[in-house]
Design an enzyme around this catalytic site. Structure first.
Site: not given
Lengths: 271, 215
Positions: A228, A232, A184, A180
């Site tokens: 969501r 991802c 991000h 992630c």
């Protein structure tokens, strides 16, 4: 919905008043702002789902012919105001940290008598197949609109989940070496033209978390946070964690903790 | 080029080193890291095909990068870089620069490799380098990402000598051979791209005729 719109209008007016004194120019700006928000509020298909969720919440359903009005989402039985904004949360009765979706499913099983498999079969919608869970979560989320995210993970079990979420956030694997964090974990980056939030900061995590559930224009559907995050994982080219898996709840706990203090604007509308 | 690169790299490391020395950042998950790994592994449906689940495996590089939040101390970074250098394989004919037109196509393709029950890629979906997701390349493509540095006019600036060609090939094959824990995938190591495909992307970056090097 109308009440929310009124709140938005009043909010915009108050904001304008504070911003630079009440002069003609400001009220004109406020009018334009309000008109813009009104258009968005009227145009968000998620509002229809919110109304549907409200109906489902109160309707007597399932083998036990019961409504969900006694469901405890962490603020006490039937208390919906601010519940979404304070999840995930540790629940004594299940001895687990649960997010809004796992708690909702728990209520549908224990109060209404559905099996978990029945309830989660259509956990997200497909064209022509609506999802009760999406509708209920949109309704529950809207009851936290305008409230601050308040999930500081102070209970030891919540703190543990937040830490495990942090671990997953930085965990790299798969044929593209993704985590992630690589997309991000920095400020001001984008993929192609899509801007990326830095989810390790309050502002970035807040921006990401405050607008869910959200109507996604590109998908033609409302997505919940579980949907969501599971997507991802798909984009990272990993297998998908199962719906309501602890790893997803852990990530949510980590992100909500970081986003705590940010004001909810839900249901959202996104790309 | 190599000297300049080394100098830049050395300066970067020198300026970053004191920060590392001052505070050791806790590994993600802290004392719950082991539990977190177990929980993550237990989060998948039992009917996931075995080869999907292999995508959760971590080699030493991935494990170490996680532990240091992608910022390993230089000594450990160097060790990882050596490990990764050793993985690089070359095309049978030894030619490291291919056809920039093929490379241009590969740079734009972002599909392929998605698995799962919800929205997997159809069988045979083309896989590309997806370079534009993170890098600016040809001037005419404005939809580029910014996670990686701009590579606009790469060949014009860096030249087309053998060392540069080999550097670009190696970097795409295994980015961690140069910078441990970089955001960039290791395209060759994972067989995401074939050695031949990598030579085409090398050409896209370096060939004077490539749009990367044209105004």
């Amino acid at each position: 919905m109308i009440r929310r719109l009124m709140k938005t209008l009043v909010g915009a007016a108050v904001l304008a008043a504070f911003a630079g004194g009440v002069v003609a120019q400001d009220s004109k700006v406020a009018d334009e702002l309000a008109k813009y928000r009104e258009a968005l509020a009227d145009g968000n298909p998620a509002d229809l789902l919110e109304v549907k969720g409200e109906g489902l919440w109160a309707e007597k359903r399932g083998p036990k012919n019961a409504s969900l009005e006694k469901c405890d989402l962490g603020q006490g039985p039937g208390k919906l105001e601010g519940a979404y904004a304070a999840l995930p949360k540790y629940f004594k009765d299940t001895n687990k940290v649960m997010d809004v979706e796992s708690r909702l499913v728990h209520c549908m099983v224990t109060l209404q008598g559905f099996t978990q498999a029945e309830v989660t079969k259509q956990w997200f919608s497909r064209p022509g197949k609506e999802s009760d869970i999406e509708a209920l979560v949109t309704f529950i989320g809207a009851k936290s609109n305008g409230m601050k995210i308040n999930a500081p993970a102070t209970h030891p079990e919540e703190a543990r989940m937040a830490k495990m979420g942090e671990y997953i956030f930085y965990r790299r694997s798969g044929p593209q070496d993704f985590s992630c964090s690589i997309c991000h974990g920095q400020e001001g980056k984008r993929i192609r033209l899509q801007e990326l939030g830095n989810l390790t900061t309050k502002e970035g995590a807040g921006f990401a978390m405050k607008t869910w559930p959200s109507y996604r224009v590109s998908q033609g559907a409302v997505w919940t946070m579980q949907r969501r995050l599971i997507d991802c994982m798909r984009q990272a080219r990993w297998p998908e964690p199962a719906y309501l898996a602890d790893s997803i709840v852990a990530l949510e706990t980590y992100l909500q903790k970081t986003a705590t203090g940010t004001v909810m604007e839900t249901p959202g509308i996104k790309r | 080029m190599n000297f300049k690169f080394a100098l830049f790299f050395g300066l970067t490391v020198a300026s970053a080193a004191p920060a590392f020395a001052q505070k050791a950042v806790e590994a993600p998950g802290g004392k719950h890291a082991k539990d977190a790994e177990q929980m993550f592994r237990a989060s998948f449906r039992a009917d996931n095909p075995k080869y999907w689940m292999t995508r959760l495996e971590q080699d030493e590089t991935m494990k170490t990068c996680l532990q240091y939040r992608d910022n390993p101390p230089r000594k450990i970074g160097e060790k990882l870089e050596k490990l990764n250098v050793a993985t690089i394989r070359y095309p049978v004919d030894g030619k490291l620069i291919g056809d920039w037109k093929e490379g241009e196509k590969l740079a734009a393709v972002g599909t392929g490799g998605h698995i799962g029950f919800i929205q997997p890629d159809p069988a045979g979906r083309v896989r590309g380098g997806n370079c534009y997701a993170c890098h600016e390349l040809a001037k005419k493509e404005i939809a580029y990402g910014t996670i990686g540095p701009s590579l606009r006019e790469f060949g014009k600036i860096r030249g087309k000598d053998d060392d540069t060609i080999k550097y670009v090939y190696d970097k795409i094959y295994n980015s961690n051979a140069f910078t441990a824990c970089t955001n960039m995938p290791r395209f060759g190591l994972h067989s995401w791209l074939t050695p031949e495909q990598i030579t085409h992307i090398v050409a896209f970056l370096i060939d004077p005729e490539s749009p990367v090097n044209k105004d």
